[in-house]
Design a protein around this motif. Structure first.
Motif, mmCIF file in Angstrom:
data_model
loop_
_atom_site.group_PDB
_atom_site.id
_atom_site.type_symbol
_atom_site.label_atom_id
_atom_site.label_comp_id
_atom_site.label_asym_id
_atom_site.label_seq_id
_atom_site.Cartn_x
_atom_site.Cartn_y
_atom_site.Cartn_z
ATOM 1 N N UNK A 143 -0.046 10.973 -4.157
ATOM 2 C CA UNK A 143 0.386 12.333 -4.456
ATOM 3 C C UNK A 143 -0.649 13.345 -4.012
ATOM 4 N N UNK A 144 -1.941 12.959 -4.113
ATOM 5 C CA UNK A 144 -3.004 13.916 -3.821
ATOM 6 C C UNK A 144 -3.031 14.300 -2.351
ATOM 7 N N UNK A 145 -2.514 13.452 -1.468
ATOM 8 C CA UNK A 145 -2.575 13.798 -0.059
ATOM 9 C C UNK A 145 -1.278 14.424 0.422
ATOM 10 N N UNK A 203 -7.824 15.333 -7.936
ATOM 11 C CA UNK A 203 -7.735 15.835 -6.556
ATOM 12 C C UNK A 203 -6.809 17.042 -6.478
ATOM 13 N N UNK A 204 -5.653 16.963 -7.145
ATOM 14 C CA UNK A 204 -4.690 18.065 -7.055
ATOM 15 C C UNK A 204 -5.268 19.337 -7.683
ATOM 16 N N UNK A 221 -10.365 7.777 -1.158
ATOM 17 C CA UNK A 221 -9.509 7.886 -2.335
ATOM 18 C C UNK A 221 -8.784 6.568 -2.592
ATOM 19 N N UNK A 222 -8.300 5.933 -1.511
ATOM 20 C CA UNK A 222 -7.585 4.668 -1.662
ATOM 21 C C UNK A 222 -8.513 3.587 -2.203
ATOM 22 N N UNK A 261 -6.989 10.026 -10.845
ATOM 23 C CA UNK A 261 -7.390 10.436 -9.490
ATOM 24 C C UNK A 261 -6.489 11.554 -8.980
ATOM 25 N N UNK A 262 -5.178 11.406 -9.212
ATOM 26 C CA UNK A 262 -4.241 12.429 -8.753
ATOM 27 C C UNK A 262 -4.587 13.769 -9.388
ATOM 28 N N UNK A 307 -8.719 0.716 -10.488
ATOM 29 C CA UNK A 307 -7.671 -0.124 -11.063
ATOM 30 C C UNK A 307 -8.179 -1.551 -11.251
ATOM 31 N N UNK A 349 -9.039 10.146 2.647
ATOM 32 C CA UNK A 349 -7.925 9.375 2.085
ATOM 33 C C UNK A 349 -8.350 7.926 1.886
ATOM 34 N N UNK A 384 1.046 -5.526 -0.478
ATOM 35 C CA UNK A 384 0.697 -4.162 -0.069
ATOM 36 C C UNK A 384 1.469 -3.146 -0.879
ATOM 37 N N UNK A 420 0.378 1.134 -5.081
ATOM 38 C CA UNK A 420 0.613 1.860 -6.333
ATOM 39 C C UNK A 420 -0.681 2.415 -6.921
ATOM 40 N N UNK A 421 -1.813 1.775 -6.585
ATOM 41 C CA UNK A 421 -3.081 2.209 -7.168
ATOM 42 C C UNK A 421 -3.708 3.333 -6.357
ATOM 43 N N UNK A 422 -3.085 3.710 -5.236
ATOM 44 C CA UNK A 422 -3.655 4.754 -4.376
ATOM 45 C C UNK A 422 -3.073 6.105 -4.775
ATOM 46 N N UNK A 423 -3.915 7.113 -4.950
ATOM 47 C CA UNK A 423 -3.392 8.434 -5.360
ATOM 48 C C UNK A 423 -2.685 9.137 -4.216
ATOM 49 N N UNK A 451 -1.452 -6.837 7.331
ATOM 50 C CA UNK A 451 -2.198 -5.571 7.320
ATOM 51 C C UNK A 451 -2.901 -5.340 8.637
ATOM 52 N N UNK A 499 -9.328 4.364 -5.775
ATOM 53 C CA UNK A 499 -8.192 4.074 -6.633
ATOM 54 C C UNK A 499 -8.056 2.584 -6.892
ATOM 55 N N UNK A 500 -8.141 1.784 -5.811
ATOM 56 C CA UNK A 500 -8.007 0.340 -5.985
ATOM 57 C C UNK A 500 -9.166 -0.214 -6.795
ATOM 58 N N UNK A 557 -4.531 5.733 -11.864
ATOM 59 C CA UNK A 557 -3.985 6.477 -10.728
ATOM 60 C C UNK A 557 -3.774 7.937 -11.091
ATOM 61 N N UNK A 585 -10.078 13.969 7.356
ATOM 62 C CA UNK A 585 -9.068 13.920 6.294
ATOM 63 C C UNK A 585 -8.714 12.470 5.976
ATOM 64 N N UNK A 586 -8.498 11.683 7.028
ATOM 65 C CA UNK A 586 -8.123 10.289 6.800
ATOM 66 C C UNK A 586 -9.274 9.502 6.188
ATOM 67 N N UNK A 628 -1.391 17.566 2.521
ATOM 68 C CA UNK A 628 -1.854 17.337 3.883
ATOM 69 C C UNK A 628 -0.710 16.890 4.782
#
Lengths: 286, 283
Positions: free
Chosen positions: A135-137, B219-220, B254-255, B215-216, B262, B251, A125, A130-133, B41, B258-259, B212, B247-248, A140
């Motif tokens: 910083x962008x959230x 979005x930013x 985005x997750x 995406x950052x 990658x 997210x 995990x 690490x592959x999840x952005x 998880x 991102x995965x 990564x 919002x979640x 929030x």
């Protein structure tokens, strides 16, 4: 030392391109103004005007330098217009987050190297995250924490800590596993306990890995803090400075804040590098 | 309500015990190395659900995973629109342009030692800077739509890829270069047949870091101004409306994106650099 001349010429080339771009990008405004006044634009007027507009599309390097100088030394350090003040706000949150993330990362890495269950459940995990952005959230997270009544330095430090946490964790796990079987066997023949092995062998041999991660982590912490300062509520810090500059079209202010952030990042990375060299030399590793 | 909390905590402890046992007994088998993280998880998600329901935390602060899943299922069209705007138009187009430009520049400066000595320290320095900061400037220049986001992404991915690619082009040793010389290979033959393939492991290292970052950046950049769609726009407005489940959901998208991004690059890497020891060892 022989790379100084090439670096300087590259920097000079960047400056020349920048001045050229200034004239090109700002000329539209100059022509518009002249057309409105019914005048024609001469070359010399074009050059002087594009370099000295109040809200240029691209400020000329000397305008940025002027803004930077005003921001850094032109005010009292406690003034809200002083860049030193904003840089200090950002730096303090960065350092708290950096310390927090480093501590947590080292602790978890020690846990992971000593418990196989933790290694197998947490590490995949940690690497996937690490592959999840993340910083962008960040903005929030700040807003949600603010609605809970947590404001000020702490929320920003949390973001900075989170961004610093993973490089340190991954680097330290690698570092704590760096001692080879022969060294571990030697400690076994000394009848060393697990904590003895940790303090006398694993931690010392992980230092080069730790510092390599810290250099990445300190830059990430700073970026995290700056992005965390972006939500509309913030009025202090370099990120807030960037945002208010973009709202009011104060391009010189944006560029000055940007250069301050760049300088801060450079200072932090260099500081970690100096500490690394001193520590490793004292330990006989460099 | 308390039942939920107790169930979640008990399940978490049981899952941890099972994991510890699995790691002790079967830690080296392949199936265990998938099962253990998956179980961990799931137990975290259940603990989250149990804590939110059991302690009656308001969804304005932290929504439960089930609420997020509901919102995710209900707002499909919005999520798809934002995905297309931010990920496909902003991040992906910028990523392709930035990486292509970095590779071309790397090949160009590789021919000149002078440029290499001059540009590399500058590139290394810039790669460590908070480049996201140029987002407001680029939004001003390129407008609110996806072009400005792509521009931010181009600048963000350019330097990591450049630095890695230059290192990769220098990865061949003298012996290999001499061999090409004895074949009387031209510069271009040497480049395409020897040095570009040898640079691939380094290049993909940079490309993976850049996913990564892309995406950052995309979005930013939307926080500084965007049309009324896009993930960054949706996140900031939904926070304003206290619609935290939405919002979640963003997210989550985005997750996943991102995965997935990658993973796709890692897959291409596996196909391209199948000859490299790090890839052969795993097979």
């Amino acid at each position: 030392m022989k790379s100084i001349a090439p670096v300087l010429s590259v920097l000079a080339a960047i400056l020349v391109i920048w001045y050229g771009a200034t004239v090109l990008l700002n000329s539209k405004w100059t022509y518009d103004q002249a057309a409105r006044a019914g005048e024609s634009v001469s070359i010399s007027h074009l050059l002087t005007d594009t370099m000295s507009q109040k809200r240029p599309v691209l400020p000329a390097p000397h305008q940025v330098a002027q803004g930077l100088w005003d921001g850094l030394f032109g005010q009292r350090f406690t003034s809200k217009r002083s860049l030193v003040f904003h840089a200090w706000i950002t730096l303090s949150a960065t350092m708290v987050g950096f310390a927090l993330g480093t501590g947590l990362g080292i602790l978890l890495a020690v846990g992971i190297t000593h418990s196989r269950a933790m290694d197998l459940s947490v590490m995949p995990w940690a690497i996937a995250s690490q592959t999840v952005p993340i910083l962008a959230i960040a903005p929030m997270v700040i807003v949600v924490l603010a609605s809970l009544g947590v404001t000020g330095l702490l929320p920003k430090a949390l973001i900075a800590a989170y961004l610093n946490f993973f490089p340190v964790l991954v680097g330290m796990v690698k570092g704590l596993r760096a001692p080879d079987a022969m060294q571990l066997d030697l400690l076994k023949t000394y009848n060393a306990s697990r904590s003895g092995t940790l303090w006398k062998l694993r931690l010392p041999s992980s230092m080069p890995y730790l510092f390599a991660s810290l250099k990445v982590g300190v830059a990430a912490s700073l970026v995290g803090t700056i992005v965390a300062e972006l939500p509309a509520g913030a009025t202090q810090g370099l990120g807030a400075r960037l945002l208010s500059g973009s709202y009011y079209g104060q391009t010189v202010q944006i560029w000055a804040a940007l250069f301050t952030a760049a300088g801060l990042a450079a200072i932090l990375v260099i500081a970690v590098g100096v500490i690394e060299r001193v520590v490793l030399r004292r330990m006989g590793m460099a | 309500m308390m039942g939920w909390l107790i169930f979640a905590v008990v399940f978490w402890i049981a899952a941890w015990g099972a994991n510890a046992w699995l790691a002790q007994r079967h830690g080296h088998q392949k199936w265990a190395q998938f099962t253990i993280p998956a179980l961990f998880g799931i137990s975290i998600l259940l603990l989250w659900e149990g804590l939110v329901l059991g302690l009656e935390i308001s969804p304005v602060i932290l929504p439960a995973p089930s609420q997020i899943a509901q919102s995710f299922a209900a707002s499909g069209p919005i999520l798809r629109e934002d995905f297309v705007q931010t990920i496909l138009k902003g991040a992906l187009s910028g990523y392709l342009m930035g990486c292509a430009a970095a590779v071309v520049v790397a090949v160009l400066i590789d021919r000149s030692p002078f440029l290499q000595r001059g540009l590399l320290p500058v590139g290394n320095f810039v790669a460590a800077l908070p480049i996201v900061g140029i987002a407001p400037i680029l939004v001003m220049w390129f407008g609110f739509d996806w072009q400005s986001k792509a521009a931010v992404v181009v600048v963000m991915v350019f330097f990591p890829v450049l630095v890695n690619m230059v290192a990769g082009l220098a990865a061949t040793d003298q012996l290999q270069r001499d061999l090409m010389a004895t074949y009387s290979a031209s510069y271009w033959q040497g480049l395409f047949k020897m040095r570009l393939p040898a640079a691939m492991p380094f290049l993909f290292n940079g490309l993976k870091i850049a996913t990564t970052l892309a995406l950052i950046g995309a979005i930013v950049a939307e926080f500084f101004g965007s049309p009324t769609r896009g993930m960054g726009f949706r996140i900031s407005t939904a926070v304003g409306q206290l619609d935290l489940p939405l919002v979640w959901s963003e997210i989550t998208v985005a997750a996943l994106a991102g995965s997935g991004f990658y993973g796709a690059v890692a897959l291409i890497e596996k196909l391209v650099t199948f000859w490299h020891p790090s890839q052969r060892a795993r097979a």
